[in-house]
Design an enzyme around this catalytic site. Structure first.
Site, PDB file in Angstrom:
ATOM      1  N   ARG A   3       4.250   3.098 -10.424  1.00 14.63           N
ATOM      2  CA  ARG A   3       2.971   2.595 -10.916  1.00 14.63           C
ATOM      3  C   ARG A   3       2.496   1.475 -10.002  1.00 14.63           C
ATOM      4  O   ARG A   3       3.295   0.629  -9.581  1.00 14.63           O
ATOM      5  CB  ARG A   3       3.134   2.087 -12.359  1.00 14.63           C
ATOM      6  CG  ARG A   3       1.826   1.713 -13.019  1.00 14.63           C
ATOM      7  CD  ARG A   3       2.006   1.606 -14.506  1.00 14.63           C
ATOM      8  NE  ARG A   3       0.743   1.358 -15.171  1.00 14.63           N
ATOM      9  CZ  ARG A   3       0.557   1.557 -16.463  1.00 14.63           C
ATOM     10  NH1 ARG A   3       1.514   2.029 -17.203  1.00 14.63           N
ATOM     11  NH2 ARG A   3      -0.612   1.288 -17.014  1.00 14.63           N
ATOM     12  N   ALA A 183       1.907  -4.333  -5.663  1.00 12.10           N
ATOM     13  CA  ALA A 183       3.151  -4.594  -4.929  1.00 12.10           C
ATOM     14  C   ALA A 183       4.154  -5.375  -5.782  1.00 12.10           C
ATOM     15  O   ALA A 183       4.976  -6.113  -5.244  1.00 12.10           O
ATOM     16  CB  ALA A 183       2.869  -5.327  -3.614  1.00 12.10           C
ATOM     17  N   ARG A 184       4.046  -5.211  -7.074  1.00  8.69           N
ATOM     18  CA  ARG A 184       4.920  -5.910  -8.045  1.00  8.69           C
ATOM     19  C   ARG A 184       4.751  -7.436  -7.999  1.00  8.69           C
ATOM     20  O   ARG A 184       5.620  -8.180  -8.457  1.00  8.69           O
ATOM     21  CB  ARG A 184       6.390  -5.543  -7.844  1.00  8.69           C
ATOM     22  CG  ARG A 184       6.705  -4.052  -8.065  1.00  8.69           C
ATOM     23  CD  ARG A 184       6.333  -3.599  -9.466  1.00  8.69           C
ATOM     24  NE  ARG A 184       6.872  -2.301  -9.797  1.00  8.69           N
ATOM     25  CZ  ARG A 184       6.241  -1.139  -9.601  1.00  8.69           C
ATOM     26  NH1 ARG A 184       5.037  -1.139  -9.024  1.00  8.69           N
ATOM     27  NH2 ARG A 184       6.795  -0.002  -9.949  1.00  8.69           N
ATOM     28  N   LEU A 185       3.633  -7.906  -7.450  1.00 10.13           N
ATOM     29  CA  LEU A 185       3.354  -9.341  -7.456  1.00 10.13           C
ATOM     30  C   LEU A 185       2.598  -9.656  -8.748  1.00 10.13           C
ATOM     31  O   LEU A 185       1.423 -10.013  -8.750  1.00 10.13           O
ATOM     32  CB  LEU A 185       2.549  -9.740  -6.214  1.00 10.13           C
ATOM     33  CG  LEU A 185       3.252  -9.494  -4.886  1.00 10.13           C
ATOM     34  CD1 LEU A 185       2.359  -9.903  -3.721  1.00 10.13           C
ATOM     35  CD2 LEU A 185       4.582 -10.256  -4.838  1.00 10.13           C
ATOM     36  N   HIS A 186       3.318  -9.504  -9.840  1.00 10.17           N
ATOM     37  CA  HIS A 186       2.720  -9.670 -11.161  1.00 10.17           C
ATOM     38  C   HIS A 186       2.337 -11.134 -11.404  1.00 10.17           C
ATOM     39  O   HIS A 186       2.941 -12.058 -10.852  1.00 10.17           O
ATOM     40  CB  HIS A 186       3.708  -9.225 -12.247  1.00 10.17           C
ATOM     41  CG  HIS A 186       4.304  -7.881 -12.002  1.00 10.17           C
ATOM     42  ND1 HIS A 186       3.548  -6.753 -11.788  1.00 10.17           N
ATOM     43  CD2 HIS A 186       5.606  -7.480 -11.932  1.00 10.17           C
ATOM     44  CE1 HIS A 186       4.345  -5.713 -11.615  1.00 10.17           C
ATOM     45  NE2 HIS A 186       5.605  -6.129 -11.681  1.00 10.17           N
TER      46      HIS A 186
END
Length: 205
Positions: A3, A183-186
């Protein structure tokens, strides 16, 4: 399944000063998006043996600075809260790439508050609350249905509030808002309670 998390960003400048105002806005968004059971939350407690347990319950209000739910006070969750009031709540709004995590302490609400909510429940839910010895082992489905039928016969009119049923309010020490990011930089922004009020901290994803 991979995702990409592209639904949005969460920046400090966009936050409300009060975390409950921010939560209400997010809950409104979840309702407007048509999510199933937007008020569903995962309640986690810890037993005397140190074993955590989690279950989904429904948020029924935000009252006096806390998150309110109702349950059988003989249930596993209630007995664990009685022994250790520290709990967590998680609102998993996955379709919106959002999550809210609440950490705090749970306490019983006044009986008048439980009564006020009880009378809004459907009759079948009231009967079910009386019939269920929540979290105890039973012999089968027939036993539960027989108990419900007995309660319905006993109370052909109004069903009274049981002594063993009522509400809990979770007063938070922290409320974290999570927004999925590329990029999973939540984005993780946490309100933490201090004597002077709430402080906001950004957490690394």
């Amino acid at each position: 399944m991979r995702r990409r998390y592209t639904a949005g960003r969460l920046l400090e400048r966009d936050l409300a000063a009060d975390p409950f105002d921010e939560f209400r806005a997010w809950l409104h968004d979840a309702v407007a998006a048509g999510l199933a059971e937007p008020n569903a939350m995962v309640l986690s407690t810890v037993g005397a043996d140190g074993q955590p347990s989690s279950r989904t319950v429904l948020l029924k209000g935000i009252d006096d600075g806390g998150f309110v739910f109702f349950t059988n006070r003989g249930s596993r969750k209630a007995l664990e809260i009685e022994a250790n009031a520290l709990v967590s709540l998680c609102f998993p709004w996955i379709a919106m790439e959002r999550q809210v995590l609440v950490c705090g302490a749970a306490a019983t609400v006044p009986r008048a508050a439980s009564q006020a909510y009880w009378v809004t429940r459907p009759r079948e839910s009231q009967v079910g609350a009386w019939a269920s010895r929540q979290s105890t082992v039973i012999g089968g489905r027939d036993e539960l249905e027989a108990a419900a039928a007995d309660v319905a016969r006993r109370y052909p009119g109004d069903v009274p509030l049981p002594e063993f049923w009522g509400g809990y309010r979770v007063e938070p020490s922290s409320i974290e808002f999570w927004q999925g990011g590329l990029a999973r930089l939540h984005d993780r922004l946490r309100y933490r309670r201090e004597d002077a009020g709430w402080v906001v901290e950004r957490l690394s994803p």
